[in-house]
Enzyme design. Structure first.
Site, PDB file in Angstrom:
ATOM      1  N   ASP A 116       0.822  -1.208   0.000  1.00  0.00           N
ATOM      2  CA  ASP A 116       0.000   0.000   0.000  1.00  0.00           C
ATOM      3  C   ASP A 116       0.857   1.259   0.000  1.00  0.00           C
ATOM      4  O   ASP A 116       1.476   1.591   1.009  1.00  0.00           O
ATOM      5  CB  ASP A 116      -0.914  -0.026   1.228  1.00  0.00           C
ATOM      6  CG  ASP A 116      -1.923   1.109   1.223  1.00  0.00           C
ATOM      7  OD1 ASP A 116      -1.765   2.051   0.418  1.00  0.00           O
ATOM      8  OD2 ASP A 116      -2.853   1.060   2.027  1.00  0.00           O
ATOM      9  N   ASP A 314      -1.722   5.763  -6.444  1.00  0.00           N
ATOM     10  CA  ASP A 314      -2.076   4.902  -5.327  1.00  0.00           C
ATOM     11  C   ASP A 314      -2.151   3.450  -5.804  1.00  0.00           C
ATOM     12  O   ASP A 314      -2.766   3.159  -6.828  1.00  0.00           O
ATOM     13  CB  ASP A 314      -3.428   5.346  -4.749  1.00  0.00           C
ATOM     14  CG  ASP A 314      -3.846   4.482  -3.557  1.00  0.00           C
ATOM     15  OD1 ASP A 314      -2.986   4.173  -2.729  1.00  0.00           O
ATOM     16  OD2 ASP A 314      -5.034   4.117  -3.469  1.00  0.00           O
TER      17      ASP A 314
END
Ligand SMILES: *[C@@H]1O[C@H](CO)[C@@H](O)[C@H](O)[C@H]1NC(C)=O
Ligand SMILES: *[C@@H]1O[C@H](CO)[C@@H](O)[C@H](O)[C@H]1NC(C)=O
Ligand SMILES: *[C@@H]1O[C@H](CO)[C@@H](O)[C@H](O)[C@H]1NC(C)=O
Ligand SMILES: *[C@@H]1O[C@H](CO)[C@@H](O)[C@H](O)[C@H]1NC(C)=O
Ligand SMILES: *[C@@H]1O[C@H](CO)[C@@H](O)[C@H](O)[C@H]1NC(C)=O
Length: 439
Positions: A116, A314
């Site tokens: 992440d 992201d």
């Protein structure tokens, strides 16, 4: 061959995997050097794949629902409502798309962690964790395990630490979910690199349906992140290539450190937002659909450190989201080009959060993200999703959720697949190069 996003359908994936099982699941291969294999959560190597097959529409809707939670998490971060460091509450609602293997402790125990880029934390479910559903790390079997004590600097970086015993612990809540964890240190081995005394959250209890079952490897650049804790080893540099949802062999790579990074790659400057230190902001200046640069009001794309507005890369969001004026401009031009190519006004339908779907085959224009110093033209595989039967095709992007925090454009993982994305923090730049990383 008409390529398709039924790739998203677990049903399809399952069929696919059963066909190629002989070739595919090399799940116990070792990672080499500083490069980790990256698996999609639907990969046969992933214990987190859906328990039962979903229809294509169901799987798209499920991914979108997860994205919705992800976007709330990013919006709360952008709005500065959450505290930064280890395992802050927002992560409770993050769901993973890509996972890597890590070895924790001595002797090493192998766990799968979600990758992440918008989180700093590492957290790992530990022995006797109440509510954890995946493989657990057993600290008592590790000779290098340490609790972080209450007075230590690491404990002070954790939100709301509590010190009932001498150990540093913290509780977090998000909506109806909560997590209780101990702040600990142990050797974490990534590929063949041991990282001694790595600080992470050892999860002791989770409640609520949305707690993710696996550990988390935060690749953000804030305090206590992997990057901050491995300055000497990796020099805040890493790259990944995310495998496509539909690739047969289904693994990509996460390459840590400056060694063996691509030389032929286009760069755009990374922007630093001191208030949202984990996020990787870039300057998206325009978007081209086909050959036309669409008309987007500059404030829809402009970086603003105070409001958190701008554009981030992201790895945890599936479908790219653009703030409403930007998305509308892209969508309208996309629909116009499709109609021109078809020489007919095709009926546009919607599916969940996608508002540009067609039930007949289409010829789609390319979409180019124009960043400062770098144009990235996306091939069709990064733009369109197709249903299993090929009967529905959607533009795989959407408008940012319509709320007050909707200031962030998110370049998501579907749009990054089969590209190498290089995060070069010391030189403050992000690189993108096409790479077919299905290996
Ligand atoms: C760490 O703390 C936990 C609970 O606070 C305790 O059960 C455990 O024995 C401690 N481990 C070490 C190695 O100090
Ligand atoms: C944190 O959560 C644990 C487990 O649910 C609970 O026993 C403890 O009392 C909580 N601590 C605080 C400070 O809320
Ligand atoms: C899968 O991997 C094997 C060996 O790594 C390779 O020979 C084969 O071409 C790959 N298949 C696809 C579809 O990429
Ligand atoms: C599409 O619709 C517009 C307005 O409804 C009309 O002017 C145009 O001729 C139509 N184009 C085609 C190819 O049918
Ligand atoms: C990006 O494309 C535009 C044309 O649409 C061109 O003017 C510009 O120079 C390109 N930028 C780079 C960095 O190649």
């Amino acid at each position: 061959m008409k390529t398709t996003l039924f790739s998203l359908s677990p049903l399809f994936l399952f069929l696919l995997f059963s066909l190629v099982e002989g070739l595919t699941p090399k799940c116990d291969t070792q990672d080499h050097g500083s490069t980790l294999e990256v698996f999609h959560v639907f990969s046969p190597c992933s214990p987190f794949r859906p328990p039962k097959p979903l229809s294509w529409a169901e799987s798209v809707l499920q991914l979108q629902a997860k994205d919705q939670a992800r976007l709330q998490f990013l919006a709360s971060m952008v709005a500065g409502r959450s505290v930064v460091p280890i395992a802050s509450g927002r992560q409770i609602i993050q769901s993973p798309t890509y996972i890597v293997r890590a070895k924790i402790g001595s002797p090493p125990q192998t766990l799968l962690l979600a990758m992440d880029t918008s989180n700093d934390a590492a957290w790992i479910p530990c022995t006797a964790c109440d509510g954890c559903t995946s493989t657990l790390f057993a600290p008592e079997k590790s000779t290098t395990f340490k609790n972080v004590s209450c007075g230590s600097p690491q404990c002070n970086q954790v939100p709301n630490p509590s010190c009932g015993t001498s150990a540093c612990t913290f509780n977090l809540t998000y909506g109806s979910s909560s997590i209780a964890a101990n702040v600990v240190q142990d050797t974490v081995t990534l590929a063949t690199d041991p990282i001694p005394d790595y600080t992470f959250g050892c999860v002791a209890k989770t409640t609520g349906a949305s707690a993710p079952p696996q550990g988390l490897l935060g690749l953000g650049r804030g305090p206590l992140s992997l990057l901050s804790q491995t300055q000497n080893l990796y020099q805040s540099t890493f790259s990944y290539c995310l495998p496509s949802f539909k690739s047969l062999n289904f693994s990509g790579s996460l390459r840590l450190g400056p060694v063996a990074q691509p030389i032929r790659i286009k760069y755009t400057p990374l922007l630093k937002n001191p208030r949202r230190s984990s996020l990787y902001y870039v300057n998206l200046v325009a978007i081209r659909v086909g050959r036309k640069v669409v008309d987007i009001p500059p404030e829809a794309l402009a970086f603003n450190a105070a409001t958190g507005a701008g554009t981030v890369f992201d790895s945890g969001t599936v479908f790219t989201r653009l703030v409403a004026p930007a998305y509308t401009a892209v969508r309208d031009e996309f629909q116009r080009r499709v109609a021109i190519a078809a020489k007919a006004n095709l009926t546009v339908t919607s599916l969940g959060g996608f508002d540009t779907c067609y039930t007949v085959p289409i010829v789609a224009p390319t979409i180019t993200f124009m960043f400062s110093g770098m144009n990235v033209t996306l091939p069709e595989d990064n733009i369109l999703i197709h249903s299993t039967a090929g009967s529905t095709t959607c533009l795989a992007m959407a408008s940012a959720p319509d709320n007050v925090n909707s200031v962030l454009n998110v370049i998501a993982n579907m749009q990054q697949q089969n590209h190498r994305v290089l995060y070069d923090v010391p030189n403050s730049r992000l690189g993108v190069a096409r790479e077919l990383c299905t290996k």
